[in-house]
Design a protein around this motif. Sequence first.
Motif, PDB file in Angstrom:
ATOM      1  N   TYR A  20      -5.811   0.721 -11.920  1.00  0.00           N
ATOM      2  CA  TYR A  20      -6.480  -0.191 -10.988  1.00  0.00           C
ATOM      3  C   TYR A  20      -7.967  -0.316 -11.338  1.00  0.00           C
ATOM      4  O   TYR A  20      -8.526  -1.409 -11.342  1.00  0.00           O
ATOM      5  CB  TYR A  20      -6.311   0.321  -9.555  1.00  0.00           C
ATOM      6  CG  TYR A  20      -6.785  -0.638  -8.505  1.00  0.00           C
ATOM      7  CD1 TYR A  20      -5.977  -1.690  -8.087  1.00  0.00           C
ATOM      8  CD2 TYR A  20      -8.033  -0.504  -7.922  1.00  0.00           C
ATOM      9  CE1 TYR A  20      -6.403  -2.588  -7.125  1.00  0.00           C
ATOM     10  CE2 TYR A  20      -8.473  -1.391  -6.962  1.00  0.00           C
ATOM     11  CZ  TYR A  20      -7.657  -2.433  -6.563  1.00  0.00           C
ATOM     12  OH  TYR A  20      -8.089  -3.316  -5.614  1.00  0.00           O
ATOM     13  N   ASP A  23      -9.094  -2.822 -14.013  1.00  0.00           N
ATOM     14  CA  ASP A  23      -9.200  -4.237 -13.631  1.00  0.00           C
ATOM     15  C   ASP A  23     -10.293  -4.505 -12.601  1.00  0.00           C
ATOM     16  O   ASP A  23     -10.478  -5.639 -12.175  1.00  0.00           O
ATOM     17  CB  ASP A  23      -7.864  -4.721 -13.064  1.00  0.00           C
ATOM     18  CG  ASP A  23      -6.760  -4.707 -14.108  1.00  0.00           C
ATOM     19  OD1 ASP A  23      -7.068  -4.847 -15.319  1.00  0.00           O
ATOM     20  OD2 ASP A  23      -5.589  -4.543 -13.727  1.00  0.00           O
ATOM     21  N   HIS A  24     -10.971  -3.459 -12.147  1.00  0.00           N
ATOM     22  CA  HIS A  24     -12.008  -3.598 -11.124  1.00  0.00           C
ATOM     23  C   HIS A  24     -13.234  -2.795 -11.542  1.00  0.00           C
ATOM     24  O   HIS A  24     -13.220  -1.562 -11.514  1.00  0.00           O
ATOM     25  CB  HIS A  24     -11.489  -3.107  -9.762  1.00  0.00           C
ATOM     26  CG  HIS A  24     -10.324  -3.879  -9.277  1.00  0.00           C
ATOM     27  ND1 HIS A  24      -9.028  -3.613  -9.695  1.00  0.00           N
ATOM     28  CD2 HIS A  24     -10.227  -4.918  -8.425  1.00  0.00           C
ATOM     29  CE1 HIS A  24      -8.199  -4.462  -9.119  1.00  0.00           C
ATOM     30  NE2 HIS A  24      -8.899  -5.266  -8.348  1.00  0.00           N
ATOM     31  N   LEU A  49     -12.371   3.442  -1.239  1.00  0.00           N
ATOM     32  CA  LEU A  49     -10.965   3.073  -1.374  1.00  0.00           C
ATOM     33  C   LEU A  49     -10.072   4.299  -1.464  1.00  0.00           C
ATOM     34  O   LEU A  49     -10.478   5.333  -1.997  1.00  0.00           O
ATOM     35  CB  LEU A  49     -10.770   2.217  -2.631  1.00  0.00           C
ATOM     36  CG  LEU A  49     -11.610   0.948  -2.731  1.00  0.00           C
ATOM     37  CD1 LEU A  49     -11.397   0.291  -4.088  1.00  0.00           C
ATOM     38  CD2 LEU A  49     -11.281   0.000  -1.604  1.00  0.00           C
ATOM     39  N   LEU A  77      -5.454  -2.344   4.562  1.00  0.00           N
ATOM     40  CA  LEU A  77      -4.784  -2.591   3.292  1.00  0.00           C
ATOM     41  C   LEU A  77      -5.479  -3.756   2.605  1.00  0.00           C
ATOM     42  O   LEU A  77      -5.560  -4.847   3.163  1.00  0.00           O
ATOM     43  CB  LEU A  77      -3.298  -2.908   3.519  1.00  0.00           C
ATOM     44  CG  LEU A  77      -2.481  -3.201   2.277  1.00  0.00           C
ATOM     45  CD1 LEU A  77      -2.441  -1.995   1.350  1.00  0.00           C
ATOM     46  CD2 LEU A  77      -1.085  -3.637   2.659  1.00  0.00           C
ATOM     47  N   ILE A  78      -5.992  -3.523   1.398  1.00  0.00           N
ATOM     48  CA  ILE A  78      -6.711  -4.588   0.705  1.00  0.00           C
ATOM     49  C   ILE A  78      -6.011  -5.047  -0.564  1.00  0.00           C
ATOM     50  O   ILE A  78      -6.289  -6.126  -1.060  1.00  0.00           O
ATOM     51  CB  ILE A  78      -8.160  -4.186   0.366  1.00  0.00           C
ATOM     52  CG1 ILE A  78      -8.191  -2.967  -0.539  1.00  0.00           C
ATOM     53  CG2 ILE A  78      -8.968  -3.952   1.622  1.00  0.00           C
ATOM     54  CD1 ILE A  78      -9.507  -2.788  -1.243  1.00  0.00           C
ATOM     55  N   ASP A  79      -5.093  -4.236  -1.092  1.00  0.00           N
ATOM     56  CA  ASP A  79      -4.438  -4.610  -2.345  1.00  0.00           C
ATOM     57  C   ASP A  79      -3.220  -3.712  -2.540  1.00  0.00           C
ATOM     58  O   ASP A  79      -3.074  -2.695  -1.862  1.00  0.00           O
ATOM     59  CB  ASP A  79      -5.406  -4.434  -3.513  1.00  0.00           C
ATOM     60  CG  ASP A  79      -5.096  -5.327  -4.697  1.00  0.00           C
ATOM     61  OD1 ASP A  79      -4.024  -5.980  -4.701  1.00  0.00           O
ATOM     62  OD2 ASP A  79      -5.914  -5.380  -5.633  1.00  0.00           O
ATOM     63  N   SER A  80      -2.372  -4.087  -3.464  1.00  0.00           N
ATOM     64  CA  SER A  80      -1.235  -3.242  -3.832  1.00  0.00           C
ATOM     65  C   SER A  80      -0.978  -3.416  -5.322  1.00  0.00           C
ATOM     66  O   SER A  80      -1.418  -4.387  -5.929  1.00  0.00           O
ATOM     67  CB  SER A  80       0.007  -3.609  -3.015  1.00  0.00           C
ATOM     68  OG  SER A  80       0.418  -4.919  -3.327  1.00  0.00           O
ATOM     69  N   LEU A  81      -0.280  -2.456  -5.896  1.00  0.00           N
ATOM     70  CA  LEU A  81       0.071  -2.543  -7.299  1.00  0.00           C
ATOM     71  C   LEU A  81       1.368  -1.786  -7.524  1.00  0.00           C
ATOM     72  O   LEU A  81       1.746  -0.923  -6.723  1.00  0.00           O
ATOM     73  CB  LEU A  81      -1.042  -1.982  -8.196  1.00  0.00           C
ATOM     74  CG  LEU A  81      -1.325  -0.492  -8.115  1.00  0.00           C
ATOM     75  CD1 LEU A  81      -1.643   0.026  -9.508  1.00  0.00           C
ATOM     76  CD2 LEU A  81      -2.502  -0.223  -7.199  1.00  0.00           C
TER      77      LEU A  81
END
Length: 98
Positions: A20, A23-24, A49, A77-81
């Motif tokens: 993660y 990509d950030h 996070l 919840l802000i994102d998932s992978l």
Amino acid sequence: MKIHTLGPAVTDSYRAAEQYRADHENLEVVGHPSFEVLYQSIPELRGELLLIPAAVKTPTGAGWGDLHYQYGDRLELIDSLITELSPLAILERRGRSG
């Protein structure tokens, strides 16, 4: 900013956090000794996070859903992978020890 998850670096959770982070920009991965310790640290982690696997199960038997309901008012919840897990082995203990 930091992304907190289970450590050490050999855990699936830590590797997912590293993926993660790739990509950030500007994220630092921080490993914790257990998810219980991580959840207990929520008050000190404001604005940072957390990466928690959906399949998490604590030694007390709490799963992601249980933890979500217990701490959901403090988390967003802000994102998932989706990542690949390390190979797993299923073992059966036979006989008695001692």
